[in-house]
Design an enzyme around this catalytic site. Structure first.
Site, mmCIF file in Angstrom:
data_model
loop_
_atom_site.group_PDB
_atom_site.id
_atom_site.type_symbol
_atom_site.label_atom_id
_atom_site.label_comp_id
_atom_site.label_asym_id
_atom_site.label_seq_id
_atom_site.Cartn_x
_atom_site.Cartn_y
_atom_site.Cartn_z
ATOM 1 N N TYR A 201 4.738 -5.842 3.022
ATOM 2 C CA TYR A 201 4.330 -7.209 3.342
ATOM 3 C C TYR A 201 2.826 -7.294 3.546
ATOM 4 C CZ TYR A 201 3.592 -11.346 6.287
ATOM 5 O OH TYR A 201 3.120 -12.526 6.821
ATOM 6 N N LYS B 157 0.196 -9.377 1.082
ATOM 7 C CA LYS B 157 -0.511 -10.523 1.641
ATOM 8 C C LYS B 157 -2.018 -10.322 1.555
ATOM 9 C CE LYS B 157 0.710 -13.765 3.397
ATOM 10 N NZ LYS B 157 0.930 -15.132 2.815
#
Length: 548
Positions: free
Chosen positions: A289, A293
């Site tokens: 993640y 991002k």
């Protein structure tokens, strides 16, 4: 209150297959609602806001000028049915005279889209204040302000048909990109598609919007990766890694990463998840993640040109602190699986340094900061990139040990319920003990195994084989939780929130009340025991008012 038959959907010359239009004969009415600034007196009259046009009402003496900025502004939001997106929609409708809010809805067909929009937004308990505020005009108000559009950020042109896309390009003033895959251990290819290619498509779409004043990208403070110390609100440059010891090498080549994931093929779910974690760790991030991002931020920064952009970097978002519904939360958030497992007696130990700050931020403060930042930079019309880290670890830290102490305090007095029957209520575990802290996994694993068997290994009415199986599953789950959150338990970073503090100082007293972003006022014991855990039980576990 169901609004399935009265929602206004994105206009089109003809009825394209992916618009939520159920009546082609209503086209002229729908078109006028989108292109005109008309809003009915009955629905708009309940806004108790002043809309003077003097300079004092905008910035300077009048604060940031939040309410006035949003007067008639049309917003396009992705991820509008997610936790943050939904809360942004609610706050904008409740506290500003916003124009239209276009919401990108992922759905296979019209009926599914209508059902999702109605269930996840309009009928959500989060919108309770709006329902009470507008009373019998609630349906009319929502009809005039929400414009759902079928689409998907993982598809070309955001999955929209050309008529819908052109209508939004002509009409929208602010884009809020809130859609993301937040699974920390997601397949690498899936996470890349949403968190990296998604921002690329959003930027391309934004550049075609004729009236656009600002693009807002929702990121995370954890794009800072393994870096330690006080981390400032600085942009990520294309290709930089975030290893603990700063070095220009290795460089992150996004195209190479996308190609690597695509060459690995669609099969091998476990291998693709492993690949994501390996690439993240290699370049200096803790999980898939975070690295994806970070790549998304790099794309935004590299391709924005002279477009005004605000990047919002919250830390760990948890439930609403004050409004509109204290404790409201959607799904098991980052630390909620830990809280629930501990409450069930199934997490006897945790891998961490107990005095490490846990950077939690209530949802409503993230929403308010985002809205205030939009107003501030929407007024400026400057081709700049601004970053807001919304964090508590510097200004008002809560330690790992504090979080567990408050959680233990709560569940000792109100144990979690496992089952109910005519003979009474049965809790998961009645003799909850404080969590034990370990700094190495082997010691934690041994203690966890012994304690799980002690707590659950002699349960009556369960066969020995089945009992062994249940205990092993509990042990594995507890160990996996500790592995997943190990980075947070030993994190040596603190997130500077200087821009957010400056924003607070620029707000008027009225704005500071109506759009509260002051994290120094959070009482953590009160928040955990009186707001967050009760909200988690009510909105996620669905056990409101049930205690042993």
């Amino acid at each position: 209150m169901l609004l399935c038959n009265s929602l206004v959907f994105c206009p089109a010359i003809r009825k394209p297959k992916n618009l939520l239009c159920s009546d082609h004969n209503r086209k002229s009415k729908i078109q006028s609602l989108v292109t005109n600034k008309h809003v009915s007196y009955k629905a708009r009259a309940s806004f108790n806001v002043t809309t003077k046009s003097t300079n004092d009402d905008l910035q300077g003496k009048g604060g940031v000028g939040i309410v006035n900025f949003f007067q008639g502004k049309n917003i396009f939001i992705t991820g509008g049915t997610g936790l943050l997106g939904k809360a942004l929609v609610e706050k904008l409708l409740r506290s500003t005279p916003v124009g239209k809010i276009y919401i990108l809805v992922k759905a296979d067909d019209h009926e599914t889209g209508i059902d999702r929009m109605t269930k996840e937004l309009i009928n959500s308990e989060l919108f309770k204040c709006l329902q009470e505020k507008h009373g019998k005009y609630y349906q009319e108000f929502m009809t005039e302000n929400l414009v759902p559009v079928i689409g998907n950020i993982t598809e070309p042109n955001l999955g929209m048909d050309s008529d819908s896309a052109h209508a939004i390009m002509k009409d929208v003033h602010v884009i809020i990109e809130s859609a993301a895959n937040t699974n920390m251990n997601e397949r690498y290819d899936v996470s890349l598609e949403t968190n990296v290619n998604g921002p690329r498509r959003i930027m391309s779409f934004a550049k075609a919007c004729k009236s656009l004043e600002l693009l807002v990208h929702i990121s995370t403070a954890y794009v800072n990766g393994e870096r330690e110390g006080i981390l400032l609100e600085n942009p990520l440059t294309m290709g930089e890694n975030r290893r603990k010891d700063p070095s220009p090498f290795p460089r992150v080549d996004i195209s190479d990463e996308v190609n690597l994931a695509s060459r690995s093929g669609p099969d091998g779910n476990k291998d693709m998840r492993k690949l994501g974690m390996e690439r993240a760790n290699f370049y200096g991030w803790h999980n898939t993640y975070q690295i994806t991002k970070a790549m998304g931020e790099m794309i935004i920064h590299e391709t924005r040109g002279d477009m005004p952009v605000v990047i919002i970097r919250p830390t760990i978002i948890e439930s609403c602190y004050k409004g509109p519904v204290p404790g409201w939360i959607q799904g098991n958030r980052v630390f909620d699986p830990i809280i629930c497992s501990f409450g069930k007696g199934q997490l006897p130990a945790f891998l961490c340094k107990p005095d490490t700050p846990v950077d939690i931020i209530p949802l409503d403060m993230v929403v308010n900061t985002t809205i205030a930042a939009i107003a501030k930079h929407g007024y400026k019309h400057m081709p700049e990139l601004s970053i807001y880290q919304i964090a508590t670890s510097v200004l008002n830290p809560i330690r790992v040990s504090d979080m567990f102490d408050y959680t233990c305090e709560y569940f000792r007095s109100r144990p979690l319920i496992e089952s109910e029957s005519s003979s009474g209520i049965i809790s998961y575990y009645d003799n909850l003990a404080p969590v034990k802290y370990f700094d190495n996994f082997d010691d934690l694993s041994k203690y966890t195994r012994d304690e799980i068997y002690r707590r659950f290994g002699s349960m009556r009415n369960i066969e020995t084989h089945e009992l062994q199986k249940q205990c092993k599953a509990k042990i594995m789950y507890a160990e996996n939780l500790c592995k997943i959150y190990e980075f947070a338990g030993f994190l040596k970073a603190r997130f500077d929130a200087g821009n957010t503090q400056k924003l607070l100082s620029e707000m008027s007293k009225e704005e500071q009340i109506n759009f509260d972003i002051d994290v120094t006022k959070i009482d953590w014991r009160n928040y955990i025991t009186e707001v967050h855990i009760p909200g988690l039980i009510k909105f996620v576990l669905k056990q409101e008012g049930k205690f042993v």
